[in-house]
Design a protein around this motif. Structure first.
Motif, mmCIF file in Angstrom:
data_model
loop_
_atom_site.group_PDB
_atom_site.id
_atom_site.type_symbol
_atom_site.label_atom_id
_atom_site.label_comp_id
_atom_site.label_asym_id
_atom_site.label_seq_id
_atom_site.Cartn_x
_atom_site.Cartn_y
_atom_site.Cartn_z
ATOM 1 N N ALA A 79 0.853 -1.191 0.000
ATOM 2 C CA ALA A 79 0.000 0.000 0.000
ATOM 3 C C ALA A 79 0.888 1.240 0.000
ATOM 4 C CB ALA A 79 -0.891 -0.005 1.241
ATOM 5 N N GLY A 80 0.420 2.276 -0.632
ATOM 6 C CA GLY A 80 1.232 3.500 -0.690
ATOM 7 C C GLY A 80 1.805 3.665 -2.070
ATOM 8 N N GLU A 81 2.194 2.568 -2.708
ATOM 9 C CA GLU A 81 2.677 2.660 -4.077
ATOM 10 C C GLU A 81 1.587 3.223 -4.989
ATOM 11 O OE1 GLU A 81 4.405 -0.767 -5.819
ATOM 12 O OE2 GLU A 81 6.164 -0.723 -4.510
ATOM 13 N N GLY A 82 0.379 2.944 -4.618
ATOM 14 C CA GLY A 82 -0.749 3.418 -5.420
ATOM 15 C C GLY A 82 -0.760 4.927 -5.541
ATOM 16 N N ALA A 83 -0.476 5.587 -4.413
ATOM 17 C CA ALA A 83 -0.480 7.042 -4.426
ATOM 18 C C ALA A 83 0.634 7.567 -5.323
ATOM 19 C CB ALA A 83 -0.317 7.573 -3.004
ATOM 20 N N LEU A 84 1.811 6.904 -5.187
ATOM 21 C CA LEU A 84 2.927 7.287 -6.034
ATOM 22 C C LEU A 84 2.549 7.091 -7.498
ATOM 23 C CD1 LEU A 84 6.038 5.756 -4.240
ATOM 24 C CD2 LEU A 84 5.455 8.168 -4.473
ATOM 25 N N TYR A 85 1.911 5.972 -7.737
ATOM 26 C CA TYR A 85 1.538 5.659 -9.113
ATOM 27 C C TYR A 85 0.586 6.708 -9.668
ATOM 28 C CZ TYR A 85 -0.077 3.177 -13.199
ATOM 29 O OH TYR A 85 -0.383 2.847 -14.480
ATOM 30 N N GLN A 86 -0.362 7.130 -8.820
ATOM 31 C CA GLN A 86 -1.287 8.174 -9.265
ATOM 32 C C GLN A 86 -0.538 9.444 -9.643
ATOM 33 O OE1 GLN A 86 -4.459 7.871 -10.011
ATOM 34 N NE2 GLN A 86 -4.078 5.718 -9.500
ATOM 35 N N ALA A 87 0.436 9.793 -8.795
ATOM 36 C CA ALA A 87 1.230 10.994 -9.080
ATOM 37 C C ALA A 87 1.973 10.829 -10.402
ATOM 38 C CB ALA A 87 2.226 11.239 -7.935
ATOM 39 N N PHE A 88 2.495 9.611 -10.594
ATOM 40 C CA PHE A 88 3.220 9.285 -11.829
ATOM 41 C C PHE A 88 2.311 9.470 -13.033
ATOM 42 C CE2 PHE A 88 4.088 6.084 -15.060
ATOM 43 C CZ PHE A 88 5.447 6.190 -15.279
ATOM 44 N N VAL A 89 1.118 8.911 -12.941
ATOM 45 C CA VAL A 89 0.185 8.969 -14.072
ATOM 46 C C VAL A 89 -0.197 10.423 -14.372
ATOM 47 C CG1 VAL A 89 -2.149 8.391 -14.805
ATOM 48 C CG2 VAL A 89 -0.692 6.656 -13.728
ATOM 49 N N ARG A 90 -0.436 11.203 -13.312
ATOM 50 C CA ARG A 90 -0.841 12.602 -13.527
ATOM 51 C C ARG A 90 0.277 13.405 -14.187
ATOM 52 N NH1 ARG A 90 -3.434 12.102 -8.563
ATOM 53 N NH2 ARG A 90 -1.617 12.948 -7.476
ATOM 54 N N LEU A 91 1.511 13.221 -13.646
ATOM 55 C CA LEU A 91 2.636 13.978 -14.210
ATOM 56 C C LEU A 91 2.879 13.562 -15.653
ATOM 57 C CD1 LEU A 91 4.990 15.935 -13.962
ATOM 58 C CD2 LEU A 91 6.397 14.054 -13.070
ATOM 59 N N LYS A 92 2.794 12.286 -15.887
ATOM 60 C CA LYS A 92 3.034 11.783 -17.242
ATOM 61 C C LYS A 92 2.019 12.391 -18.209
ATOM 62 C CE LYS A 92 3.343 7.591 -19.989
ATOM 63 N NZ LYS A 92 2.133 6.964 -20.458
ATOM 64 N N ALA A 93 0.753 12.416 -17.786
ATOM 65 C CA ALA A 93 -0.300 12.955 -18.648
ATOM 66 C C ALA A 93 -0.050 14.443 -18.934
ATOM 67 C CB ALA A 93 -1.659 12.763 -17.988
ATOM 68 N N ARG A 94 0.380 15.150 -17.891
ATOM 69 C CA ARG A 94 0.587 16.592 -18.046
ATOM 70 C C ARG A 94 1.749 16.863 -19.026
ATOM 71 N NH1 ARG A 94 3.152 20.127 -14.634
ATOM 72 N NH2 ARG A 94 3.244 18.680 -12.885
ATOM 73 N N LEU A 95 2.860 16.168 -18.798
ATOM 74 C CA LEU A 95 4.018 16.398 -19.668
ATOM 75 C C LEU A 95 3.736 15.919 -21.090
ATOM 76 C CD1 LEU A 95 6.957 15.456 -17.262
ATOM 77 C CD2 LEU A 95 6.001 17.709 -17.776
ATOM 78 N N GLU A 96 2.990 14.865 -21.178
ATOM 79 C CA GLU A 96 2.631 14.346 -22.496
ATOM 80 C C GLU A 96 1.798 15.384 -23.255
ATOM 81 O OE1 GLU A 96 0.736 10.519 -22.244
ATOM 82 O OE2 GLU A 96 1.776 9.923 -24.083
ATOM 83 N N ALA A 97 0.833 15.989 -22.522
ATOM 84 C CA ALA A 97 -0.019 17.009 -23.130
ATOM 85 C C ALA A 97 0.826 18.198 -23.594
ATOM 86 C CB ALA A 97 -1.088 17.459 -22.133
#
Lengths: 411, 75
Positions: free
Chosen positions: A111-129
């Protein structure tokens, strides 16, 4: 609305099998629960000889049966312990034989990796955009990277892996290490500074940004926005090799080339010296062959010219002349010889004639020479002698004396 | 022709690229023999230079000092 009496109404009676199958189909046709994460605490963990993993996920109010098949268990980086808080990914299905609905798990993480993963996904989406990961931004790697910048920890195994590969594959390179921590709070700023310093001071042909394997937290610096932006802004193309094959970081997406590991990054970035040596050998033999052909062409052309020259040479005429001279000489000699022979023949003939007409031959035919005994003169006429003169008569085989008588005494 | 650098001053890449171009030129033929011989000699020297560089090649390693924005030194 139709009215049914108790007796008219024919209820559908399900078999248990049919019902369980029906419910299974219902569950499985619900997309939301066919690909989901569930958080809870692990209990009743068991792993029988089959290798499958059975456990129950619990929270304070409820529990959920979970199973993970052996093949999925083998792929887990993290096998949970009893009582551990975890997040489990999988799909909801029904175990028909037991009438038991359960989570068929394929991934477990603390547990906890999920939060990191969410942050990862959000940052990735933002930089990708923003376009930071666009394919057009990716630069080709130089074929011959003479100066290779390496951004990593000076004490890590990743550096040794990279150096080993470079020594083996491409020892012509010069490696400039820009040391930085690659995990912990200082890591992102350190990585950014290392990239900037390399680009500013060294202008390498390419940069390897590498780190060995670790937990998702260990690799977290490579998911930092500052690092991603520094990678994208690097003047030299960047090859990332972070963690293991399965680990993808934001830096990987921002890099020009992503390699699965540090060693692979070094391999991708360099030509192989064995290939280089082979192509050099090939060039050398082409060089020798090309010159050989040039020379051969010329030799053949030369031979052609020499042959024509021989045909046109005055030497031919000279030897012709010599031959003609020889022939003339021979003819002259022959003709001289012939002339001599003719003369000799004529001489012989004359000699014979001479002999034929000479006194001995005449005497032999019966003639006689008469000389006067007194003075030895040859008597050519009767007037030279008188009766009584003594004469000498010579025949071909001897001579005798005689005396002239008067002409009347004939007979 | 432009005066060429002596082979011993060339990097591997420079020497190799020149060698490649030179061989292609030589292979195209149609060169005066003297020029072909000159190219061949130059090619031999370039190939020898490449070989020498490959044999002597030893990975060079340098380490930078990194100044971070906070003025700390990393590593």
């Amino acid at each position: 609305m139709a009215q049914f009496s108790l007796f008219d109404y024919q209820p559908v009676v399900w078999s248990v099998s049919d019902l369980n199958r029906h419910i299974r189909v219902l569950l499985e046709s619900e997309p939301e629960i066919q690909d989901l994460w569930v958080a809870g605490e692990v209990s009743n963990l068991s792993r029988p000889a089959s290798g499958h993993l059975y456990f129950t996920l619990k929270d304070p109010r409820a529990s959920l049966r979970c199973v993970m098949w052996r093949s999925d268990v083998a792929r887990q980086r993290h096998i949970p312990a009893e009582g551990q808080a975890v997040e489990v990914h999988g799909r909801i299905g029904l175990y028909e034989a037991g009438g038991l609905y359960q989570l068929y798990a394929d991934l477990i993480r603390p547990a906890g990796e999920g939060a990191l993963y969410q942050a990862f996904v959000r940052l990735k989406a933002r930089l990708e955009a923003e376009g930071l990961f666009e394919a057009e931004r990716k630069r080709p790697l130089p074929a011959w990277p003479r100066r290779i910048g390496v951004v990593t920890s000076p004490t890590g195994a990743a550096l040794q892996d990279v150096l080993n590969v470079l020594r083996r594959r491409f020892p012509l390179a010069e490696v400039i290490l820009a040391p930085t921590p690659v995990q912990g709070e200082e890591a992102p700023a350190g990585i950014v500074a290392a990239l900037e310093t390399l680009n500013r001071q060294v202008r390498p042909d390419l940069i390897l940004l590498v780190r060995g394997g670790g937990s998702i937290e260990d690799l977290w610096a490579f998911n930092d926005e500052r690092v991603a932006r520094a990678v994208a802004a690097s003047q030299a193309p960047v090859v990332t090799g972070v963690g293991h094959e399965v680990d993808f970081t934001i830096a990987d997406f921002a890099a020009d080339v992503r390699a699965p590991t540090p060693s692979a990054a070094a391999e991708l970035a360099t030509p192989d010296v064995a290939t280089i040596t082979a192509s050099l050998r090939q060039l050398r033999s082409r060089l020798a062959r090309a010159l050989g052909e040039q020379v051969l062409d010329r030799r053949m052309a030369l031979e052609g010219v020499v042959a024509s020259l021989r045909v046109a040479s005055p030497r031919a005429r000279i030897s012709d002349g010599r031959q003609r001279l020889d022939a003339l000489t021979r003819r002259a000699a022959a003709s001289v010889k012939h002339g001599l022979a003719l003369r000799r023949e004529a001489l012989n003939r004359l000699t014979q004639t001479l002999q034929a007409v000479g006194p001995p031959a005449v005497l032999a035919r019966g003639y006689a020479l008469v000389t006067r005994q007194a003075d030895g003169t040859l008597v050519r006429s009767v007037a030279q002698v008188s009766t009584g003169d003594r004469i000498r008569v010579r025949l071909h085989d001897g001579s005798f004396g005689a005396q002239v008588k008067p002409p009347a005494d004939d007979g | 022709m432009v005066k060429k650098k002596p082979p011993e001053e060339l990097s591997y890449e420079e020497a190799f690229q020149e060698l490649e171009a030179l061989v292609a030129r030589l292979e195209s033929g149609e060169l005066p023999l003297e020029e072909a011989l000159g190219l061949f000699e130059r090619g031999q020297a370039l190939a020898a230079r490449c070989n020498q560089l490959l044999e002597e090649a030893e990975l060079k390693l340098k380490q930078l000092t990194i100044e971070t924005d906070e003025g700390e030194h990393a590593a």
